[in-house]
Each structure stands twice: as structure tokens, then as C-alpha cells.
Design an enzyme around this catalytic site. Structure first.
Site, PDB file in Angstrom:
ATOM      1  N   ARG A 276       5.192  -8.584   0.354  1.00 19.10           N
ATOM      2  CA  ARG A 276       4.131  -9.314  -0.360  1.00 19.10           C
ATOM      3  C   ARG A 276       2.752  -8.659  -0.264  1.00 19.10           C
ATOM      4  NH1 ARG A 276       5.765 -14.905   2.372  1.00 19.10           N
ATOM      5  NH2 ARG A 276       6.685 -13.388   3.807  1.00 19.10           N
TER       6      ARG A 276
ATOM      7  N   LYS B  33       2.861  -3.127   6.353  1.00 19.82           N
ATOM      8  CA  LYS B  33       1.994  -4.294   6.559  1.00 19.82           C
ATOM      9  C   LYS B  33       1.254  -4.246   7.889  1.00 19.82           C
ATOM     10  CE  LYS B  33       3.869  -8.457   7.412  1.00 19.82           C
ATOM     11  NZ  LYS B  33       4.453  -9.773   7.054  1.00 19.82           N
TER      12      LYS B  33
ATOM     13  N   THR C 251      15.217 -11.876  12.484  1.00 20.09           N
ATOM     14  CA  THR C 251      14.400 -11.830  13.704  1.00 20.09           C
ATOM     15  C   THR C 251      15.255 -11.837  14.969  1.00 20.09           C
ATOM     16  OG1 THR C 251      14.145 -14.223  13.454  1.00 20.09           O
ATOM     17  CG2 THR C 251      12.307 -12.854  12.719  1.00 20.09           C
TER      18      THR C 251
ATOM     19  N   ASP D 295       2.492  -9.191  12.897  1.00 13.94           N
ATOM     20  CA  ASP D 295       1.652  -9.677  11.802  1.00 13.94           C
ATOM     21  C   ASP D 295       0.994 -11.015  12.120  1.00 13.94           C
ATOM     22  OD1 ASP D 295       3.952 -11.152  11.742  1.00 13.94           O
ATOM     23  OD2 ASP D 295       4.342 -10.903   9.598  1.00 13.94           O
TER      24      ASP D 295
ATOM     25  N   GLU E  46      14.875 -23.570   9.385  1.00 12.17           N
ATOM     26  CA  GLU E  46      14.060 -22.790   8.446  1.00 12.17           C
ATOM     27  C   GLU E  46      13.841 -23.593   7.161  1.00 12.17           C
ATOM     28  OE1 GLU E  46      12.614 -19.498   9.040  1.00 12.17           O
ATOM     29  OE2 GLU E  46      13.011 -20.621  10.871  1.00 12.17           O
TER      30      GLU E  46
ATOM     31  N   ARG F 293     -25.042  12.486   8.949  1.00 12.55           N
ATOM     32  CA  ARG F 293     -23.618  12.844   8.982  1.00 12.55           C
ATOM     33  C   ARG F 293     -23.222  13.355  10.376  1.00 12.55           C
ATOM     34  NH1 ARG F 293     -23.360  16.904   4.364  1.00 12.55           N
ATOM     35  NH2 ARG F 293     -21.244  17.148   5.161  1.00 12.55           N
TER      36      ARG F 293
ATOM     37  N   TYR G 101     -32.802  17.948   3.037  1.00 11.58           N
ATOM     38  CA  TYR G 101     -31.476  18.212   3.587  1.00 11.58           C
ATOM     39  C   TYR G 101     -31.613  19.130   4.805  1.00 11.58           C
ATOM     40  CZ  TYR G 101     -26.860  20.061   4.376  1.00 11.58           C
ATOM     41  OH  TYR G 101     -25.692  20.428   4.981  1.00 11.58           O
TER      42      TYR G 101
ATOM     43  N   ASN H 212     -27.738  26.350   3.826  1.00 10.07           N
ATOM     44  CA  ASN H 212     -26.871  26.730   4.945  1.00 10.07           C
ATOM     45  C   ASN H 212     -25.569  27.368   4.491  1.00 10.07           C
ATOM     46  OD1 ASN H 212     -26.146  24.248   3.844  1.00 10.07           O
ATOM     47  ND2 ASN H 212     -25.214  23.533   5.742  1.00 10.07           N
TER      48      ASN H 212
ATOM     49  N   ARG I 116     -44.097  32.529  -1.903  1.00 14.56           N
ATOM     50  CA  ARG I 116     -44.028  31.931  -3.240  1.00 14.56           C
ATOM     51  C   ARG I 116     -44.793  32.832  -4.191  1.00 14.56           C
ATOM     52  NH1 ARG I 116     -47.852  27.292  -0.874  1.00 14.56           N
ATOM     53  NH2 ARG I 116     -49.867  28.230  -1.353  1.00 14.56           N
TER      54      ARG I 116
HETATM   55  C1  UD1 Z   1       9.761 -16.628  11.047  1.00 17.23           C
HETATM   56  C2  UD1 Z   1      10.573 -17.746  11.684  1.00 17.23           C
HETATM   57  C3  UD1 Z   1       9.978 -19.095  11.253  1.00 17.23           C
HETATM   58  C4  UD1 Z   1       8.521 -19.163  11.638  1.00 17.23           C
HETATM   59  C5  UD1 Z   1       7.766 -17.977  11.067  1.00 17.23           C
HETATM   60  C6  UD1 Z   1       6.364 -17.948  11.637  1.00 17.23           C
HETATM   61  C7  UD1 Z   1      12.855 -16.931  11.876  1.00 17.23           C
HETATM   62  C8  UD1 Z   1      14.214 -16.965  11.313  1.00 17.23           C
HETATM   63  N1  UD1 Z   1      11.941 -17.659  11.258  1.00 17.23           N
HETATM   64  O1  UD1 Z   1       9.916 -16.731   9.641  1.00 17.23           O
HETATM   65  O2  UD1 Z   1      10.687 -20.153  11.879  1.00 17.23           O
HETATM   66  O3  UD1 Z   1       7.977 -20.386  11.170  1.00 17.23           O
HETATM   67  O4  UD1 Z   1       8.399 -16.734  11.444  1.00 17.23           O
HETATM   68  O5  UD1 Z   1       5.577 -16.963  11.059  1.00 17.23           O
HETATM   69  O6  UD1 Z   1      12.642 -16.272  12.870  1.00 17.23           O
HETATM   70  N2  UD1 Z   1      11.173  -8.837  11.586  1.00 17.23           N
HETATM   71  C9  UD1 Z   1      11.846  -7.760  12.123  1.00 17.23           C
HETATM   72  N3  UD1 Z   1      13.155  -7.551  11.767  1.00 17.23           N
HETATM   73  C10 UD1 Z   1      13.803  -8.368  10.917  1.00 17.23           C
HETATM   74  C11 UD1 Z   1      13.121  -9.471  10.377  1.00 17.23           C
HETATM   75  C12 UD1 Z   1      11.811  -9.687  10.735  1.00 17.23           C
HETATM   76  O7  UD1 Z   1      11.284  -6.996  12.910  1.00 17.23           O
HETATM   77  O8  UD1 Z   1      14.985  -8.113  10.665  1.00 17.23           O
HETATM   78  C13 UD1 Z   1       9.786  -9.059  11.993  1.00 17.23           C
HETATM   79  C14 UD1 Z   1       8.805  -9.007  10.837  1.00 17.23           C
HETATM   80  O9  UD1 Z   1       8.288  -7.687  10.693  1.00 17.23           O
HETATM   81  C15 UD1 Z   1       7.732  -9.966  11.303  1.00 17.23           C
HETATM   82  C16 UD1 Z   1       8.485 -10.978  12.162  1.00 17.23           C
HETATM   83  O10 UD1 Z   1       9.695 -10.366  12.528  1.00 17.23           O
HETATM   84  O11 UD1 Z   1       6.765  -9.323  12.124  1.00 17.23           O
HETATM   85  C17 UD1 Z   1       8.769 -12.295  11.426  1.00 17.23           C
HETATM   86  O12 UD1 Z   1       9.562 -12.023  10.298  1.00 17.23           O
HETATM   87  P1  UD1 Z   1       9.349 -12.765   8.904  1.00 17.23           P
HETATM   88  O13 UD1 Z   1      10.353 -12.276   7.940  1.00 17.23           O
HETATM   89  O14 UD1 Z   1       7.936 -12.717   8.532  1.00 17.23           O
HETATM   90  O15 UD1 Z   1       9.744 -14.255   9.350  1.00 17.23           O
HETATM   91  P2  UD1 Z   1       9.449 -15.582   8.566  1.00 17.23           P
HETATM   92  O16 UD1 Z   1      10.346 -15.686   7.394  1.00 17.23           O
HETATM   93  O17 UD1 Z   1       8.001 -15.680   8.333  1.00 17.23           O
END
Ligand code: UD1
Ligand code: MG
Length: 462
Positions: free
Chosen positions: A18, A25, A82, A106, A158, A337, A370, A390, A444
Site C-alpha cells: 500500500r 516500506k 506473521t 512498521d 482477524e 556547502r 562564491y 576554482n 583591470r
Molecule cells: C497483524 C495482526 C493483527 C493486528 C495487526 C496490528 C496477524 C495475523 N494479525 O495484522 O491482529 O491487529 O497486525 O498492526 O498477525 N510480516 C512478516 N512476514 C509475513 C507477514 C507479515 O514479516 O509473512 C510482517 C510485516 O512486514 C509487518 C508485520 O509482520 O511488519 C505485520 O504484518 P501485516 O501484514 O501488516 O499484519 P496485519 O494484517 O496488519
């Protein structure tokens, strides 16, 4: 204060679709640092013994920007969720006994005090899993905390898997947890992906812990804005505004006057002395240091470098890694600079550009000049419109000007050239040869005057 037996896993493998960006990101800057660097800083403040960062999308770029002796990188080849990401990190924590903090790269606004509250709750309740939750007015999109009749945490659902009734819950999962290792990490093996997104959800660890008769708990975040996750550039700007307010408040409480804090852009690693005044529209970046009793006027951009006490940076000036001594006046609209060193009590006036210029105490260039690849002594006066030539198209050459030299307006120094101390360069000179000390140099074309020439000319016309 470091907390005994604390490790951290930072999830940073996601793509960040996004953001609509070629930059991953977690490398987008917030207050001058990549998002993930804010989270790394948090692990440092907490004194984590071990930090494991899970990378995947553009892993090399993320690794390069976050490299730090403290961090171990683990690659998650495919982003399967996650829970899978934490599983990938678990190998690196094989021998770890203690609490593992799960953080997201993030989510950059969390304060260390908040994590300490989460850890306190985790210890107090002797839970195996403690989740950081938050009550928010707009829970849409987040996982919801489902509680049982006794108020305990039952599971997390979720948004995409939630029933209409569960969607009414306003307590959300921030995605931040404290897990007890090794017990909690062992539960990860039991995660499955039978859900709407066909991902291995870390959130399911709560229900799994309960099934295994292990204790789970939740700590409710006091200030829900801290848990803000950055998914798009609208949220990035909103987070930057929150961060900006925090940084500016710290400076104000420490004795800096910030005339309009919402319109003053100070990066996280900037230092400002007491009784300095920062006007609106100023950008202070790159770890610059501003001394005491300074004024930085509207629209100035200072990127790196240092400003000595009692110096005055006037409107619209741009300073890049410049070292400005005490009691200097810069601008308006001056450009200093890299390699500019002002020794103190200098005036660098409007439309003056300096580069690799070492300028002695009390020397000045007040207008339209300058000065590049130059060494100026003390008490030098550079007249309006002076240029150090220069560059010959291939190489850069140096101009050296001794103490007390007076340079008349519209002078060019064709470098390499050296001017001895206390000499005077007549206005309009093009100086191509060295000038010894205490001399007058004029280079001059002598003036020619033809009396009555104009009148004769107009006579011809009629
Ligand atoms: C997740 C949570 C949700 C919570 C939300 C808060 C889960 C299933 N859901 O959802 O309950 O409310 O965060 O912000 O955990 N990432 C990886 N590898 C992956 C997937 C994600 O490293 O395979 C990392 C992403 O880069 C990010 C973080 O995990 O930093 C969260 O992933 P994201 O996809 O943003 O989770 P949400 O759908 O927001
Ligand atoms: Mg997601």
C-alpha cells in the site's frame, strides 16, 4: 535500565504494497530515520540482549540500512504470515531462555515505557504469552481481542475471519507481544493456515497456549496512537506529525523556543542549546547541532554540521555539513556547502555560496559571492560579487587569502593563487598571479574617456 533475559524479534519481511513504492516500506523515513531504525532504537533502549530481524521483501536493502552488531538477520523466503515469520526467527533463539518481545518494523511510535508496562504485566501474571492491546474508536482492519466471561483473553480473531458480533469489539491487537521462551516458541509448530487469508497467524498462539493450559494475558495500551502501524503514506504523514510533536516538545521543555511547533521539522537526532529560537518552516536534519542563544529564521534548512553559540541563521539559508563558529551571521539566502568552516564572528551574507572554505575569525563576505576551495585568514573583507574561479574544467584549484586582506567588489581569483596578508585588491580585478603581502593589486582594463562622444553620435542620427 536493561531488563534481564530479554530478546526481540522485529518483523520486517512484508512488502508494504500500500505504500506504492520501489523502496521497502520499513525503509521509508520518519523524522530522518527509516521506520525500522525507530524500532531498533527501542530494542536498544530496552537493553535487549539479542535482536532478530526477519527480512524478506528486498531483504538486502533492509539488511544494509539496519546493519548493527546487535542485530541478527533471518530471511523469510515466502511471506506466509506473521506466525511463520516468528517461526523463521525461532532458530536464532534456540538457546535463549527468557522473554521474547515481538515487534513490527512498521510500528515506529511505541515508547520504551509502554513496553516496560507490557513486560511488567507479563511477569506479574506469569503468562507464557502477553499481548499488547488497545481500545480504539475505529477498530476496522485490526485483529480483535476476544475475552471470556471472567475477563481473561480467550483468543484473537482477524477482521477477515470475524463474525458480525466480533467486529463490534473495540479492543484490538497491536501486533506486539511478550512471549516466554522456549515454551511459547514451541507452540508455533502447531499453527495452521486454515483461515480467510491462508496464512500462519501469530495471533493464534493465544488460543494454542490456552489449549495447552498455559497462561495468557493482555496489557491495554494507555495511548492508542503509539500502536499506529504504517501501511500507506497517509499514515506515514500522520505518524510523522505525532513524532514531530514529541521531538519538538522535548526541545521546548529543555529550553528551546519553537515559535510554531506544528510547522517546524526537527529530525530525531538533532541537538539544540538553550535559549535558541527556531522560527516556522525550519528543517533541522542529519544530526546537526545548534548551540545556545542561536536564532534560526524561517525557511532555513540545516543538514548536518554544527552552529556555534550566539549565531544567527537568517531566512532561507541552506547549510550542509557546515561548521559555523560562535557569533556568526548567515544569510538571508546563503548556501554553505560541505567543507565550510567558519571560525567565529563571521558574516556570510545574502546570496553567498561557500564550499570547502576555511574562513578565519572575523572575516566576512556580505553579498553575492562564491568562495570554493579557499583558505581565508582572519579579518578578511570580501567585496560584493567576488568569485573564486576554482575549476578549470578538469581540476579544482585553491585560493589562499592572508589575514587582513581587503578584496574590492567584483573580483575574480583565478586559482591557484595566493594573496599575502594585508594586501588590497582593487575592485573589478581579475587576479591571476600571486600578490605579496601589504601590496595593492589592480588587474583591470584602464578606463578610457572620450569627451563629447555621445553628443557627436546623436548629431549623426538626426
Ligand atoms: C497483524 C495482526 C493483527 C493486528 C495487526 C496490528 C496477524 C495475523 N494479525 O495484522 O491482529 O491487529 O497486525 O498492526 O498477525 N510480516 C512478516 N512476514 C509475513 C507477514 C507479515 O514479516 O509473512 C510482517 C510485516 O512486514 C509487518 C508485520 O509482520 O511488519 C505485520 O504484518 P501485516 O501484514 O501488516 O499484519 P496485519 O494484517 O496488519
Ligand atoms: Mg496483513
Amino acid at each position: 535500565m536493561s531488563i534481564h533475559n530479554l530478546a526481540a524479534v522485529i518483523l520486517a519481511a512484508g512488502k508494504g504494497t500500500r505504500m506504492c513504492s520501489s523502496l521497502p516500506k520499513v525503509l521509508h523515513p520518519l523524522a530522518g530515520r527509516p521506520l525500522c531504525a525507530h524500532v531498533l532504537e527501542l530494542t536498544r533502549q530496552l537493553g535487549c540482549e539479542q535482536t532478530v530481524m526477519v527480512v524478506g521483501h528486498q531483504a538486502d536493502a533492509v539488511r544494509e540500512h539496519c546493519s548493527d552488531e546487535q542485530v541478527v538477520f533471518v530471511t523469510q523466503q515466502q511471506q506466509l504470515g506473521t506466525g511463520h515469520a516468528v517461526q523463521c526467527a525461532a532458530g536464532a533463539l534456540r538457546d535463549f531462555n527468557g522473554t521474547v518481545l515481538i515487534l513490527c518494523a512498521d510500528v515506529p511510535l511505541l515508547r520504551s515505557a509502554t513496553i516496560r508496562a507490557l513486560l511488567d504485566e507479563h511477569r506479574r501474571s506469569t503468562a507464557v504469552v502477553t499481548v499488547l492491546s488497545a481500545k480504539v474508536p475505529e477498530p476496522h482492519g485490526y485483529g480483535r481481542i476476544v475475552r471470556c466471561d471472567d475477563g481473561g483473553v480467550e483468543r484473537i480473531v482477524e477482521e477477515k475471519d470475524a463474525s458480525a458480533e466480533e467486529k463490534q469489539i473495540d479492543e484490538i491487537n497491536t501486533g506486539i507481544y511478550a512471549l516466554e521462551a522456549p515454551q511459547a516458541l514451541e507452540l508455533l509448530a502447531r499453527l495452521d493456515n486454515s483461515n480467510a487469508q491462508q496464512e500462519y497467524y501469530l495471533t493464534d498462539i493465544i488460543a494454542l497456549a490456552r489449549q495447552a493450559c498455559q497462561r495468557v494475558s493482555a496489557c491495554v495500551l494507555a495511548d492508542s496512537s503509539e500502536s499506529m502501524g504504517i501501511n500507506d503514506r497517509v499514515q506515514l504523514a500522520a505518524a510523522a506529525a505525532i513524532m514531530r510533536r514529541r521531538i519538538n516538545e522535548q526541545h521546548m521543555l529543555a529550553g528551546v523556543t519553537i515559535v510554531d511547533p506544528d510547522a517546524t521539522y526537527i529530525d530525531a537526532d538533532v541537538t539544540i542549546g538553550v535559549d535558541s529560537v527556531i522560527q516556522p518552516g525550519v528543517h533541522l536534519r542529519g544530526g546537526c547541532t545548534i548551540g545556545n542563544h542561536c536564532v534560526v529564521e524561517t525557511g532555513a534548512v540545516i543538514d548536518g554540521g554544527t552552529i556555534g553559540d550566539y549565531s544567527y541563521i537568517k531566512a532561507g539559508s541552506a547549510l550542509e555539513q557546515a561548521s559555523v563558529g560562535e557569533h556568526c551571521t548567515i544569510g538571508p539566502m546563503a548556501h554553505l556547502r560541505p567543507g565550510t568552516v567558519l571560525c567565529g564572528h563571521n558574516k556570510i551574507g545574502n546570496y553567498v555560496e561557500t564550499k570547502k572554505a576555511h574562513i578565519g575569525v572575523n572575516s566576512q563576505a556580505s553579498h553575492l559571492t562564491y568562495i570554493g576551495d579557499a583558505e581565508l585568514g582572519r579579518d578578511v573583507n570580501i567585496g560584493c560579487g567576488t568569485i573564486t574561479c576554482n575549476y578549470d574544467g578538469i581540476n579544482k584549484h585553491k585560493t589562499t587569502i592572508g589575514n587582513g586582506v581587503f578584496v574590492g567588489s567584483d573580483t575574480q581569483f583565478v586559482a591557484p593563487v595566493t594573496i599575502g596578508s594585508n594586501s588590497l585588491i582593487a575592485a573589478g580585478s581579475t587576479i591571476t598571479k600571486d600578490v605579496p603581502a601589504d601590496s595593492l593589486a589592480i588587474a583591470r582594463t584602464p578606463q578610457t574617456v572620450i569627451p563629447g562622444w555621445r553628443k557627436k553620435q546623436s548629431g549623426k542620427k538626426s
